[in-house]
Design a protein around this motif. Structure first.
Motif, PDB file in Angstrom:
ATOM      1  N   LEU A   1       9.606  15.194  -0.796  1.00  0.00           N
ATOM      2  CA  LEU A   1      10.406  13.992  -0.994  1.00  0.00           C
ATOM      3  C   LEU A   1      10.630  13.729  -2.481  1.00  0.00           C
ATOM      4  N   ALA A   2       9.603  13.911  -3.287  1.00  0.00           N
ATOM      5  CA  ALA A   2       9.739  13.725  -4.734  1.00  0.00           C
ATOM      6  C   ALA A   2      10.696  14.752  -5.321  1.00  0.00           C
ATOM      7  N   GLU A   3      10.598  15.988  -4.847  1.00  0.00           N
ATOM      8  CA  GLU A   3      11.489  17.038  -5.350  1.00  0.00           C
ATOM      9  C   GLU A   3      12.939  16.761  -4.960  1.00  0.00           C
ATOM     10  N   GLU A   4      13.143  16.354  -3.711  1.00  0.00           N
ATOM     11  CA  GLU A   4      14.510  16.102  -3.241  1.00  0.00           C
ATOM     12  C   GLU A   4      15.140  14.899  -3.941  1.00  0.00           C
ATOM     13  N   SER A   5      14.375  13.836  -4.101  1.00  0.00           N
ATOM     14  CA  SER A   5      14.913  12.613  -4.687  1.00  0.00           C
ATOM     15  C   SER A   5      14.925  12.636  -6.210  1.00  0.00           C
ATOM     16  N   GLY A   6      14.023  13.431  -6.794  1.00  0.00           N
ATOM     17  CA  GLY A   6      13.877  13.451  -8.234  1.00  0.00           C
ATOM     18  C   GLY A   6      13.071  12.287  -8.764  1.00  0.00           C
ATOM     19  N   GLU A   7      12.585  11.431  -7.847  1.00  0.00           N
ATOM     20  CA  GLU A   7      11.877  10.208  -8.224  1.00  0.00           C
ATOM     21  C   GLU A   7      10.384  10.325  -7.913  1.00  0.00           C
ATOM     22  N   MET A   8       9.676   9.207  -8.055  1.00  0.00           N
ATOM     23  CA  MET A   8       8.263   9.150  -7.709  1.00  0.00           C
ATOM     24  C   MET A   8       8.110   8.806  -6.232  1.00  0.00           C
ATOM     25  N   ALA A   9       7.278   9.548  -5.520  1.00  0.00           N
ATOM     26  CA  ALA A   9       7.034   9.311  -4.097  1.00  0.00           C
ATOM     27  C   ALA A   9       5.546   9.053  -3.894  1.00  0.00           C
ATOM     28  N   LEU A  10       5.230   8.145  -2.963  1.00  0.00           N
ATOM     29  CA  LEU A  10       3.855   7.719  -2.738  1.00  0.00           C
ATOM     30  C   LEU A  10       3.468   7.794  -1.266  1.00  0.00           C
ATOM     31  N   PHE A  11       2.181   8.016  -1.041  1.00  0.00           N
ATOM     32  CA  PHE A  11       1.576   7.868   0.278  1.00  0.00           C
ATOM     33  C   PHE A  11       0.499   6.811   0.134  1.00  0.00           C
ATOM     34  N   THR A  12       0.609   5.732   0.891  1.00  0.00           N
ATOM     35  CA  THR A  12      -0.289   4.589   0.773  1.00  0.00           C
ATOM     36  C   THR A  12      -0.837   4.203   2.134  1.00  0.00           C
ATOM     37  N   VAL A  13      -2.104   3.764   2.166  1.00  0.00           N
ATOM     38  CA  VAL A  13      -2.710   3.260   3.394  1.00  0.00           C
ATOM     39  C   VAL A  13      -3.246   1.855   3.125  1.00  0.00           C
ATOM     40  N   GLU A  14      -3.551   1.134   4.201  1.00  0.00           N
ATOM     41  CA  GLU A  14      -4.110  -0.215   4.080  1.00  0.00           C
ATOM     42  C   GLU A  14      -5.615  -0.151   4.268  1.00  0.00           C
ATOM     43  N   GLU A  15      -6.338  -0.763   3.347  1.00  0.00           N
ATOM     44  CA  GLU A  15      -7.791  -0.838   3.457  1.00  0.00           C
ATOM     45  C   GLU A  15      -8.271  -2.087   2.733  1.00  0.00           C
TER      46      GLU A  15
ATOM     47  N   ASP B   1      -7.592  -5.200   3.043  1.00  0.00           N
ATOM     48  CA  ASP B   1      -6.527  -6.164   2.762  1.00  0.00           C
ATOM     49  C   ASP B   1      -5.573  -5.717   1.661  1.00  0.00           C
ATOM     50  N   ASP B   2      -5.775  -4.528   1.102  1.00  0.00           N
ATOM     51  CA  ASP B   2      -4.915  -4.023   0.033  1.00  0.00           C
ATOM     52  C   ASP B   2      -4.193  -2.760   0.477  1.00  0.00           C
ATOM     53  N   GLY B   3      -3.192  -2.390  -0.298  1.00  0.00           N
ATOM     54  CA  GLY B   3      -2.595  -1.083  -0.169  1.00  0.00           C
ATOM     55  C   GLY B   3      -3.292  -0.157  -1.153  1.00  0.00           C
ATOM     56  N   VAL B   4      -3.734   1.015  -0.695  1.00  0.00           N
ATOM     57  CA  VAL B   4      -4.422   1.971  -1.561  1.00  0.00           C
ATOM     58  C   VAL B   4      -3.591   3.240  -1.638  1.00  0.00           C
ATOM     59  N   CYS B   5      -3.188   3.619  -2.840  1.00  0.00           N
ATOM     60  CA  CYS B   5      -2.396   4.833  -3.025  1.00  0.00           C
ATOM     61  C   CYS B   5      -3.294   6.053  -2.883  1.00  0.00           C
ATOM     62  N   LEU B   6      -2.966   6.912  -1.916  1.00  0.00           N
ATOM     63  CA  LEU B   6      -3.760   8.126  -1.700  1.00  0.00           C
ATOM     64  C   LEU B   6      -3.142   9.355  -2.345  1.00  0.00           C
ATOM     65  N   TYR B   7      -1.839   9.284  -2.653  1.00  0.00           N
ATOM     66  CA  TYR B   7      -1.182  10.466  -3.216  1.00  0.00           C
ATOM     67  C   TYR B   7       0.087  10.048  -3.944  1.00  0.00           C
ATOM     68  N   VAL B   8       0.315  10.685  -5.079  1.00  0.00           N
ATOM     69  CA  VAL B   8       1.512  10.447  -5.881  1.00  0.00           C
ATOM     70  C   VAL B   8       2.148  11.785  -6.216  1.00  0.00           C
ATOM     71  N   ALA B   9       3.457  11.876  -6.042  1.00  0.00           N
ATOM     72  CA  ALA B   9       4.200  13.067  -6.454  1.00  0.00           C
ATOM     73  C   ALA B   9       5.382  12.609  -7.303  1.00  0.00           C
ATOM     74  N   ARG B  10       5.687  13.362  -8.332  1.00  0.00           N
ATOM     75  CA  ARG B  10       6.753  12.961  -9.252  1.00  0.00           C
ATOM     76  C   ARG B  10       7.824  14.035  -9.348  1.00  0.00           C
ATOM     77  N   GLY B  11       9.071  13.618  -9.102  1.00  0.00           N
ATOM     78  CA  GLY B  11      10.203  14.507  -9.260  1.00  0.00           C
ATOM     79  C   GLY B  11      10.576  14.654 -10.722  1.00  0.00           C
ATOM     80  N   ASP B  12      11.620  15.423 -10.990  1.00  0.00           N
ATOM     81  CA  ASP B  12      12.010  15.722 -12.369  1.00  0.00           C
ATOM     82  C   ASP B  12      12.401  14.484 -13.165  1.00  0.00           C
ATOM     83  N   ASP B  13      12.946  13.460 -12.493  1.00  0.00           N
ATOM     84  CA  ASP B  13      13.410  12.262 -13.199  1.00  0.00           C
ATOM     85  C   ASP B  13      12.492  11.056 -12.991  1.00  0.00           C
TER      86      ASP B  13
END
Length: 253
Positions: free
Chosen positions: A93-107, A109-121
């Motif tokens: 998704l990050a590669e296709e969009s060129g943007e930052m993509a995230l995978f987040t879960v709830e724990e 009462d908060d959202g916790v980022c488990l993974y970040v991928a960054r596209g070229d832009d």
């Protein structure tokens, strides 16, 4: 986070020390003792115990977090059954969009980022693996909230402290509930510069056939580059494809 009814003071002091080292990047015993309001001797005892178990290191000029925490993080992520397949799709998704993509879960009462991928832009933000944030002002957070069981959703909303991160942040429970109703109809949540001024995003939940919410995927980018057409059509379509692949794989777990 949930409050313990009878917290153990010694454990809390150790956690406070770890948090201080995380926030500062390292410190001497005297500084740590002052920060957590204990004697220098008490701080040293806590640090020595942590060092003995690999959770801090003493480099001579101060203490820093040890790499043992990486091992803990590995095992914590391992309990997320869909982690591997989701991160693969977030990368795509990050590669296709060129943007930052995230995978987040709830724990907790908060959202916790488990993974970040960054596209070229992709923009550079403070978001990192393990980053915690409120559910009410992010695309992934609202996507998760919208599809949680009603009782759980109400409990979370009733306990929220609505802080205005930007002028666009939703700070009224009724407004948030209306927004979540729209998200349940459309399947896509948006962040219109509600977390960081100048950044927008879209997200969608990951669910199994019974409706259980596993987390959410989102794409974030600068408002100047995210036209209405791209934010409300192109990006959601990419996200839906990624989510669909993950949800197909959930059935085989």
């Amino acid at each position: 986070m949930n409050k313990a009814k009878n917290p153990v003071q010694a454990v809390q002091r150790t956690i406070d020390i770890v948090d201080y080292l995380r926030n500062t990047g390292g410190a001497r015993v005297t500084e740590i003792a002052d920060a957590v309001d204990v004697s220098k001797g008490t701080a040293h005892c806590h640090l020595a115990t942590l060092e003995q178990n690999g959770y801090v290191i003493n480099e001579g000029n101060g203490y820093k977090l040890g790499l043992q925490f990486i091992d803990l993080a590995h095992h914590a992520k391992a309990r997320i059954d869909i982690y591997d397949v989701t991160t693969t799709e977030v990368d795509a998704l990050a590669e296709e969009s060129g943007e930052m993509a995230l995978f987040t879960v709830e724990e907790g009462d908060d959202g916790v980022c488990l993974y970040v991928a960054r596209g070229d832009d992709a923009v550079r933000t403070e978001v990192y693996v393990g980053y915690r944030t409120g559910l009410y002002h992010t695309a992934v957070g609202k996507a998760i909230l919208a599809f949680l069981p009603a009782e759980r959703r109400d409990t979370l909303i009733n306990g929220m402290r609505f802080e205005p991160m930007t002028p666009n942040t939703i700070t009224d429970p009724r407004t948030l509930r209306d927004e979540l109703e729209r998200i349940r109809k459309d399947g896509i949540a948006y962040n219109h510069e509600e977390t960081i001024k100048g950044l927008v995003g879209a997200g969608a939940p990951i669910r199994d056939q019974s409706g259980t919410v596993y987390g959410a995927i989102s794409v974030i980018g600068p408002a100047r580059r995210m036209s209405d057409e791209r934010l409300t059509n192109d990006i959601p379509e990419m996200i839906r494809r990624a989510v669909n692949i993950v949800e197909i794989n959930i059935t085989s777990l």
